[in-house]
Design a protein around this motif. Structure first.
Motif: not given
Length: 256
Positions: A47, A71-72, A102-105, A175, A177, A179, A181, A227
């Motif tokens: 990410a 971002a992931d 992981v993904s921050a979308k 979770d 931050r 994100t 997981v 994700l």
């Protein structure tokens, strides 16, 4: 409400991603040792460097089967010695295969563990958890919650493209931050692991992630995002902490 397609793309990432057919300890993982002597990396930034993935003692990153994006990311972990072929690298007595997706979308999501579990038990949720995208193949046999983490024991009787892997596995959702997981811990079919011991492995994997990302804290609200849209549907010696740069103590949860 979360669409079945979106949730499936999010959750199935942890089990079948990036064409990992055959990526098992003693198979793909053991072939990734490169020079057969280089120490296996123990952590990987994902990410865009926002998170660092690190497994519990004895587990290292299979760099050839992992990917770090801006971002992931998707990280495959297995026995350090099986990956590196280095005799001094650690090797768990009964190794399992771990994946971290992981993904921050951003996206619509349940805002607590109870809502997340309820959705995963629904037909749309089980469809997302299935290797083949078929809800009827998935059974959630056990669920545990603790410290902001949802643990599910899942059995999937659909055709298994990773044939050396057991059909049942533990999956954790947490979770870090903001994100989402997802952590999957799966035994080898040839080396079955008691479900309670497998749960402990899942807890240790989560604890390792939380330790590697201390400022993320525990107990954050769940934000179920996509994700990864690209995914379908030992001894006491310790490997050196070799890190892969990104591109550009667990407690037993109470039973539910």
């Amino acid at each position: 409400m979360i669409s079945g397609c979106k949730l499936r793309a999010a959750i199935s990432a942890a089990m079948i991603g990036l064409g990992l057919t055959g990526c098992v300890d003693g198979g793909f993982l053991s072939s990734m040792g490169g020079s057969h002597g280089a120490r296996a990396p123990k952590s990987m930034a994902v990410a865009g460097g926002a998170l660092r993935v690190k497994g519990p003692e004895g587990y290292c990153v299979d760099a050839g089967a992992s990917r770090a994006g801006e971002a992931d990311g998707f990280v495959l972990l297995g026995s350090c010695r099986a990956i590196s072929h280095h005799p001094r690298d650690a090797h768990p007595d009964r190794p399992m295969v771990m994946t971290v997706a992981v993904s921050a979308k951003p996206g619509e999501a349940p805002t607590d563990l109870a809502a997340l579990e309820a959705h995963l038990r629904s037909e749309a949720g089980r469809q997302a958890l299935s290797r083949m995208g078929e809800a009827s193949t998935v059974t959630i046999t056990r669920a545990e919650q603790g410290d902001g983490v949802l643990y599910l024991r899942i059995t999937d009787d659909s055709p298994n493209p990773m044939g050396a892997m057991a059909d049942d596995h533990w999956r954790a959702f947490l979770d870090l931050r903001g994100t989402m997981v997802s952590v999957t811990v799966t035994a080898l079919a040839s080396q079955p692991v008691d479900q309670d011991k497998a749960l402990i492995q899942a807890q240790q994997a989560v604890a390792a992630l939380q330790t590697a990302n201390p400022e993320a804290g525990k107990g954050a609200s769940i934000a179920l995002a996509g994700l990864a849209d690209r995914f379908r549907g030992g001894n006491n010696s310790v490997a050196r902490d070799v890190e892969i740069p990104a591109p550009a103590a667990a407690t037993r949860p109470a039973a539910r």
